[in-house]
Design a protein around this motif. Structure first.
Motif, PDB file in Angstrom:
ATOM      1  N   PRO A  65      25.996  31.587  39.565  1.00 43.27           N
ATOM      2  CA  PRO A  65      25.789  32.172  38.240  1.00 43.27           C
ATOM      3  C   PRO A  65      26.627  33.414  37.960  1.00 43.27           C
ATOM      4  O   PRO A  65      26.983  33.669  36.806  1.00 43.27           O
ATOM      5  CB  PRO A  65      24.295  32.509  38.243  1.00 43.27           C
ATOM      6  CG  PRO A  65      23.690  31.575  39.237  1.00 43.27           C
ATOM      7  CD  PRO A  65      24.730  31.396  40.294  1.00 43.27           C
ATOM      8  N   ASP A  66      26.950  34.188  39.009  1.00 48.13           N
ATOM      9  CA  ASP A  66      27.682  35.445  38.818  1.00 48.13           C
ATOM     10  C   ASP A  66      29.190  35.299  39.003  1.00 48.13           C
ATOM     11  O   ASP A  66      29.909  36.308  39.036  1.00 48.13           O
ATOM     12  CB  ASP A  66      27.158  36.502  39.800  1.00 48.13           C
ATOM     13  CG  ASP A  66      25.727  36.895  39.494  1.00 48.13           C
ATOM     14  OD1 ASP A  66      25.519  37.613  38.510  1.00 48.13           O
ATOM     15  OD2 ASP A  66      24.810  36.477  40.236  1.00 48.13           O
ATOM     16  N   ALA A  67      29.688  34.066  39.100  1.00 50.31           N
ATOM     17  CA  ALA A  67      31.091  33.841  39.458  1.00 50.31           C
ATOM     18  C   ALA A  67      32.075  34.332  38.405  1.00 50.31           C
ATOM     19  O   ALA A  67      33.264  34.495  38.708  1.00 50.31           O
ATOM     20  CB  ALA A  67      31.336  32.359  39.753  1.00 50.31           C
ATOM     21  N   VAL A  68      31.607  34.595  37.180  1.00 48.98           N
ATOM     22  CA  VAL A  68      32.496  35.155  36.143  1.00 48.98           C
ATOM     23  C   VAL A  68      33.016  36.525  36.569  1.00 48.98           C
ATOM     24  O   VAL A  68      34.095  36.953  36.162  1.00 48.98           O
ATOM     25  CB  VAL A  68      31.757  35.238  34.784  1.00 48.98           C
ATOM     26  CG1 VAL A  68      30.601  36.224  34.839  1.00 48.98           C
ATOM     27  CG2 VAL A  68      32.714  35.598  33.660  1.00 48.98           C
ATOM     28  N   PHE A  69      32.253  37.210  37.436  1.00 50.38           N
ATOM     29  CA  PHE A  69      32.632  38.551  37.890  1.00 50.38           C
ATOM     30  C   PHE A  69      33.543  38.452  39.115  1.00 50.38           C
ATOM     31  O   PHE A  69      33.178  38.802  40.238  1.00 50.38           O
ATOM     32  CB  PHE A  69      31.379  39.376  38.176  1.00 50.38           C
ATOM     33  CG  PHE A  69      30.465  39.506  36.987  1.00 50.38           C
ATOM     34  CD1 PHE A  69      30.948  39.979  35.769  1.00 50.38           C
ATOM     35  CD2 PHE A  69      29.139  39.140  37.066  1.00 50.38           C
ATOM     36  CE1 PHE A  69      30.112  40.088  34.656  1.00 50.38           C
ATOM     37  CE2 PHE A  69      28.293  39.256  35.964  1.00 50.38           C
ATOM     38  CZ  PHE A  69      28.775  39.728  34.754  1.00 50.38           C
ATOM     39  N   VAL A  70      34.749  37.968  38.867  1.00 49.35           N
ATOM     40  CA  VAL A  70      35.676  37.617  39.954  1.00 49.35           C
ATOM     41  C   VAL A  70      36.137  38.816  40.782  1.00 49.35           C
ATOM     42  O   VAL A  70      36.538  38.668  41.930  1.00 49.35           O
ATOM     43  CB  VAL A  70      36.923  36.881  39.411  1.00 49.35           C
ATOM     44  CG1 VAL A  70      36.545  35.519  38.867  1.00 49.35           C
ATOM     45  CG2 VAL A  70      37.635  37.712  38.351  1.00 49.35           C
ATOM     46  N   GLU A  71      36.092  40.010  40.194  1.00 51.64           N
ATOM     47  CA  GLU A  71      36.643  41.172  40.901  1.00 51.64           C
ATOM     48  C   GLU A  71      35.971  41.405  42.254  1.00 51.64           C
ATOM     49  O   GLU A  71      36.608  41.892  43.188  1.00 51.64           O
ATOM     50  CB  GLU A  71      36.497  42.426  40.045  1.00 51.64           C
ATOM     51  CG  GLU A  71      37.101  43.652  40.703  1.00 51.64           C
ATOM     52  CD  GLU A  71      36.896  44.918  39.904  1.00 51.64           C
ATOM     53  OE1 GLU A  71      37.898  45.604  39.634  1.00 51.64           O
ATOM     54  OE2 GLU A  71      35.745  45.232  39.548  1.00 51.64           O
ATOM     55  N   CYS A 255      34.998  43.981  36.174  1.00 51.25           N
ATOM     56  CA  CYS A 255      34.400  42.882  36.935  1.00 51.25           C
ATOM     57  C   CYS A 255      35.006  41.521  36.604  1.00 51.25           C
ATOM     58  O   CYS A 255      34.969  40.597  37.411  1.00 51.25           O
ATOM     59  CB  CYS A 255      32.897  42.803  36.664  1.00 51.25           C
ATOM     60  SG  CYS A 255      32.022  44.356  36.685  1.00 51.25           S
ATOM     61  N   LEU A 256      35.563  41.400  35.375  1.00 50.81           N
ATOM     62  CA  LEU A 256      35.936  40.095  34.838  1.00 50.81           C
ATOM     63  C   LEU A 256      37.332  39.621  35.222  1.00 50.81           C
ATOM     64  O   LEU A 256      37.729  38.536  34.786  1.00 50.81           O
ATOM     65  CB  LEU A 256      35.823  40.147  33.313  1.00 50.81           C
ATOM     66  CG  LEU A 256      34.403  40.347  32.767  1.00 50.81           C
ATOM     67  CD1 LEU A 256      34.444  40.680  31.279  1.00 50.81           C
ATOM     68  CD2 LEU A 256      33.538  39.103  33.012  1.00 50.81           C
ATOM     69  N   SER A 257      38.060  40.387  36.011  1.00 51.27           N
ATOM     70  CA  SER A 257      39.409  39.934  36.380  1.00 51.27           C
ATOM     71  C   SER A 257      39.838  40.490  37.723  1.00 51.27           C
ATOM     72  O   SER A 257      39.376  41.541  38.173  1.00 51.27           O
ATOM     73  CB  SER A 257      40.435  40.336  35.299  1.00 51.27           C
ATOM     74  OG  SER A 257      40.461  41.741  35.123  1.00 51.27           O
ATOM     75  N   LEU A 258      40.747  39.763  38.363  1.00 44.69           N
ATOM     76  CA  LEU A 258      41.533  40.261  39.479  1.00 44.69           C
ATOM     77  C   LEU A 258      42.928  40.502  38.933  1.00 44.69           C
ATOM     78  O   LEU A 258      43.484  39.638  38.234  1.00 44.69           O
ATOM     79  CB  LEU A 258      41.584  39.232  40.623  1.00 44.69           C
ATOM     80  CG  LEU A 258      40.288  39.084  41.427  1.00 44.69           C
ATOM     81  CD1 LEU A 258      40.368  37.837  42.307  1.00 44.69           C
ATOM     82  CD2 LEU A 258      40.033  40.316  42.288  1.00 44.69           C
ATOM     83  N   ARG A 259      43.503  41.661  39.221  1.00 40.33           N
ATOM     84  CA  ARG A 259      44.751  42.063  38.577  1.00 40.33           C
ATOM     85  C   ARG A 259      45.802  42.395  39.636  1.00 40.33           C
ATOM     86  O   ARG A 259      45.538  43.123  40.593  1.00 40.33           O
ATOM     87  CB  ARG A 259      44.477  43.300  37.695  1.00 40.33           C
ATOM     88  CG  ARG A 259      43.369  43.017  36.672  1.00 40.33           C
ATOM     89  CD  ARG A 259      42.778  44.266  36.060  1.00 40.33           C
ATOM     90  NE  ARG A 259      42.023  45.100  36.970  1.00 40.33           N
ATOM     91  CZ  ARG A 259      40.759  44.906  37.326  1.00 40.33           C
ATOM     92  NH1 ARG A 259      40.085  43.868  36.854  1.00 40.33           N
ATOM     93  NH2 ARG A 259      40.155  45.723  38.159  1.00 40.33           N
TER      94      ARG A 259
END
Length: 260
Positions: A65-71, A255-259
């Motif tokens: 469920p929390d996988a949107v928070f990829v960071e 939380c929403l991206s890896l950059r």
């Protein structure tokens, strides 16, 4: 030459799944609305792309469920990526799901293999060092193993401490440029940012502290006008994104991206 702490050519995001309604939260402030979250997520991805960066958009993961928070799954550095070991048991499986995407992007991918825990939300990479906040999700053993790997790549890592009751270190701070940090007063009061230029969130707008500097833009949660105005006066190009649904799950802009 790019500044690897805020100038990026790529990002990884993951669309939220319908199971997001079961995501972790410190307190129940309402059930996230999937449609609203999808709209906000699309605006977030569009803002990243508007800087010229490539955005790798991964599909939803209903099992997590929390996988949107990829960071929280990785730390991306110029030399390689380091797969984390989340402190929330329900999130451990997200790392294996992220690994293939990172291996497609990096020649070298390391991982936290010991008994410690560390999540990306506790890591702030500045122009001179990596700050890692101990929290309920990141412990001493996890920080030590991360410091060893990062040290092999020539990075200096400094352990700091997240205030009680704050989920992640970056819940209360974010990088604005190589030497400037946006922070809540409570976190800055710990002394962890000595030597940096610190901008404080407005009183009552502490939740605005989790933003991201991404190339020429600052992606910023909507609804915090005094802090947004302050950043604009400081010369930052602020793009406001609706964070209403993510906030119900203690999530924010970083939380929403890896950059990288």
């Amino acid at each position: 030459m790019k500044n690897p702490s805020f100038e990026f050519t790529r990002a990884i995001t993951r669309r939220p799944a319908a199971s997001i309604v079961n995501g972790l939260r410190a307190e129940d402030t309402g059930t996230p609305d999937l449609e609203n979250m999808l709209d906000a997520h699309a605006a977030y991805v569009a803002a990243l792309k508007s800087t010229g960066a490539e955005v790798i958009e991964l599909p939803p993961l209903s099992a997590f469920p929390d996988a949107v928070f990829v960071e929280d799954t990785a730390l991306c550095l110029p030399e390689g990526a380091i797969l984390m070991r989340p402190g929330a048991p329900s999130r451990l499986g997200e790392v294996a799901e992220m690994a293939p995407a990172l291996r497609d992007c990096y020649d070298e991918v390391r991982e936290i293999k010991g008994h410690g825990f560390v999540e990306g939300g506790d890591i702030l990479v500045t122009g001179r060092e990596i700050l890692v906040g101990r929290s309920a999700r990141t412990d001493a053993a996890g920080v030590a193993e991360l410091a060893e790997i990062a040290g092999e790549w020539g990075h200096k890592l400094r352990e700091v401490f997240t205030p009680a009751g704050v989920l992640h270190f970056k819940t209360d701070c974010s990088l604005m440029d190589a030497e400037t940090i946006l922070s809540t007063r409570r976190l800055d009061a710990s002394g962890c940012f000595e030597g940096y230029r610190v901008l404080h969130t407005a009183e009552g707008e502490e939740a605005a502290a989790n933003a991201i500097r991404f190339n020429n833009l600052v992606l910023f949660a909507a609804g915090f006008p005094r802090t947004a105005d302050m950043l604009a006066r400081e010369g930052f190009d602020v793009v406001e994104i609706d964070n209403t649904e993510c906030a119900k799950l203690d999530g924010g802009m970083s939380c929403l991206s890896l950059r990288f």
